[in-house]
Design an enzyme around this catalytic site. Sequence first.
Site, mmCIF file in Angstrom:
data_model
loop_
_atom_site.group_PDB
_atom_site.id
_atom_site.type_symbol
_atom_site.label_atom_id
_atom_site.label_comp_id
_atom_site.label_asym_id
_atom_site.label_seq_id
_atom_site.Cartn_x
_atom_site.Cartn_y
_atom_site.Cartn_z
ATOM 1 N NE ARG A 39 53.187 38.154 36.769
ATOM 2 C CZ ARG A 39 52.455 38.289 37.962
ATOM 3 N NH1 ARG A 39 53.016 38.829 38.908
ATOM 4 N NH2 ARG A 39 51.171 38.394 37.985
ATOM 5 C CD GLN A 59 44.134 39.757 47.107
ATOM 6 O OE1 GLN A 59 44.973 38.853 47.861
ATOM 7 N NE2 GLN A 59 42.990 39.541 46.983
ATOM 8 C CG ASN A 60 44.423 41.512 40.300
ATOM 9 O OD1 ASN A 60 44.854 40.479 41.029
ATOM 10 N ND2 ASN A 60 43.336 41.449 39.864
ATOM 11 C CG HIS A 117 49.752 42.389 46.965
ATOM 12 N ND1 HIS A 117 48.796 41.142 46.672
ATOM 13 C CD2 HIS A 117 49.549 42.674 48.175
ATOM 14 C CE1 HIS A 117 48.475 40.885 48.006
ATOM 15 N NE2 HIS A 117 48.747 41.503 48.841
ATOM 16 N N GLY A 162 37.091 37.060 42.662
ATOM 17 C CA GLY A 162 38.252 36.270 42.254
ATOM 18 C C GLY A 162 39.642 36.296 42.975
ATOM 19 C CB THR A 163 40.801 37.013 46.113
ATOM 20 O OG1 THR A 163 41.701 36.594 47.099
ATOM 21 C CG2 THR A 163 39.357 37.586 46.769
HETATM 22 N N1 LIG Z 1 54.073 39.442 45.641
HETATM 23 C C1 LIG Z 1 54.075 38.494 44.833
HETATM 24 O O1 LIG Z 1 55.103 38.474 43.910
HETATM 25 C C2 LIG Z 1 53.131 37.596 44.690
HETATM 26 C C3 LIG Z 1 53.122 36.015 44.083
HETATM 27 C C4 LIG Z 1 52.070 35.284 44.115
HETATM 28 C C5 LIG Z 1 50.930 35.828 44.240
HETATM 29 N N2 LIG Z 1 50.992 36.932 44.917
HETATM 30 C C6 LIG Z 1 49.721 37.867 45.542
HETATM 31 O O2 LIG Z 1 48.923 36.973 46.148
HETATM 32 C C7 LIG Z 1 47.818 36.977 45.590
HETATM 33 C C8 LIG Z 1 47.170 35.631 45.390
HETATM 34 O O3 LIG Z 1 46.000 35.929 45.945
HETATM 35 P P1 LIG Z 1 44.798 36.100 44.761
HETATM 36 O O4 LIG Z 1 43.597 35.622 45.659
HETATM 37 O O5 LIG Z 1 44.824 37.379 44.177
HETATM 38 O O6 LIG Z 1 44.938 35.000 43.604
HETATM 39 P P2 LIG Z 1 44.870 33.499 43.652
HETATM 40 O O7 LIG Z 1 45.641 32.995 42.422
HETATM 41 O O8 LIG Z 1 45.116 32.932 44.937
HETATM 42 O O9 LIG Z 1 43.151 32.870 43.505
HETATM 43 C C9 LIG Z 1 42.722 33.169 42.487
HETATM 44 C C10 LIG Z 1 41.163 33.038 42.623
HETATM 45 O O10 LIG Z 1 40.311 33.236 41.423
HETATM 46 C C11 LIG Z 1 39.503 32.407 41.310
HETATM 47 N N3 LIG Z 1 39.373 32.324 39.615
HETATM 48 C C12 LIG Z 1 40.090 31.851 38.898
HETATM 49 N N4 LIG Z 1 39.668 32.105 37.567
HETATM 50 C C13 LIG Z 1 38.369 32.751 37.671
HETATM 51 C C14 LIG Z 1 37.444 33.257 36.939
HETATM 52 N N5 LIG Z 1 37.497 33.289 35.632
HETATM 53 N N6 LIG Z 1 36.382 33.924 37.574
HETATM 54 C C15 LIG Z 1 36.365 34.106 38.936
HETATM 55 N N7 LIG Z 1 37.213 33.677 39.763
HETATM 56 C C16 LIG Z 1 38.154 33.031 39.185
HETATM 57 C C17 LIG Z 1 40.081 31.037 41.967
HETATM 58 O O11 LIG Z 1 38.921 30.115 42.211
HETATM 59 C C18 LIG Z 1 40.779 31.532 43.236
HETATM 60 O O12 LIG Z 1 39.834 31.742 44.190
HETATM 61 C C19 LIG Z 1 47.930 37.748 44.206
HETATM 62 O O13 LIG Z 1 47.014 38.721 43.872
HETATM 63 C C20 LIG Z 1 49.244 38.304 44.376
HETATM 64 O O14 LIG Z 1 49.025 39.580 44.628
HETATM 65 C C21 LIG Z 1 51.990 38.002 45.066
#
Ligand SMILES: NC(=O)c1ccc[n+]([C@@H]2O[C@H](COP(=O)([O-])OP(=O)(O)OC[C@H]3O[C@@H](n4cnc5c(N)ncnc54)[C@H](O)[C@@H]3O)[C@@H](O)[C@H]2O)c1
Length: 230
Positions: free
Chosen positions: A58, A88-89, A106, A171-172
Amino acid sequence: MNKKKIVVLTGAGISAESGLKTFRDSDGLWEGYNIEDVATPRAWRRDPKLVLEFYNYRRRNVLEAKPNAAHIGLAELEKDFNVTIITQNIDDLHERAGSTNVLHLHGEIFKMRSEKSYEPVYEIKGDINIGDMAEDGGQLRPHIVWFEESVPKIEEAIPIVRNAEIFIVVGTSLVVYPAAGLVNYAPWNIPKYIIDKRIPYTSEITNITAIEKPATEGVGELITLLANYK
Ligand SMILES: NC(=O)c1ccc[n+]([C@@H]2O[C@H](COP(=O)([O-])OP(=O)(O)OC[C@H]3O[C@@H](n4cnc5c(N)ncnc54)[C@H](O)[C@@H]3O)[C@@H](O)[C@H]2O)c1
């Protein structure tokens, strides 16, 4: 003149158009891995090599990715507003786009620390391997908050959201807590905007405008709307 305080909560969707895959768009698998195998403390105890390989991969992806128009648009808002990004990224695309005030809930892919302690945190652009030790003799691990781990930065994030004058979500999926709960701390009467290509459930949030578009397009539209608040 006092600039209005904008607080932006971002998630994986803002980096999707930079080529970094979101988690929930990929059928429960993340870059082909099960989350339980690579992003939990148990995974680290069971197979640290696999976990390191996953994050090394990654890290390389993030190095190759570039900020997109959504990251850049949010950074440019700093000209007219006092902007804090709570993300959260774990990528650094907000910083590379020019945002100066970014809180990573995170953790960060370009940082690492000992498995024995939270501090000190070291910079890392290359790979972390088994046998790479911190000064305290502990194996180095990514400075990432895994599932089931606490999110220490949430304490810093809550008062920032409480003091927002404009609140934006980009985008979450708003399913990973405690990050998702931050939206509930935004004052009820301030303007709020949510940008997502598929707007998540937010019916309890007042005064919210939904922009159901990809982040690059949605942030462009948002910037036009925000001109009223300069
Ligand atoms: N700690 C870890 O190792 C681990 C593992 C997996 C997830 N996570 C965490 O959980 C979080 C997951 O939550 P999240 O909400 O960030 O991600 P997510 O993948 O759950 O959600 C992504 C969101 O982005 C939207 N999306 C996708 N493409 C898009 C685009 N081009 N434009 C606008 N929106 C778009 C989707 O509709 C969705 O609502 C991650 O940020 C991560 O930090 C952590």
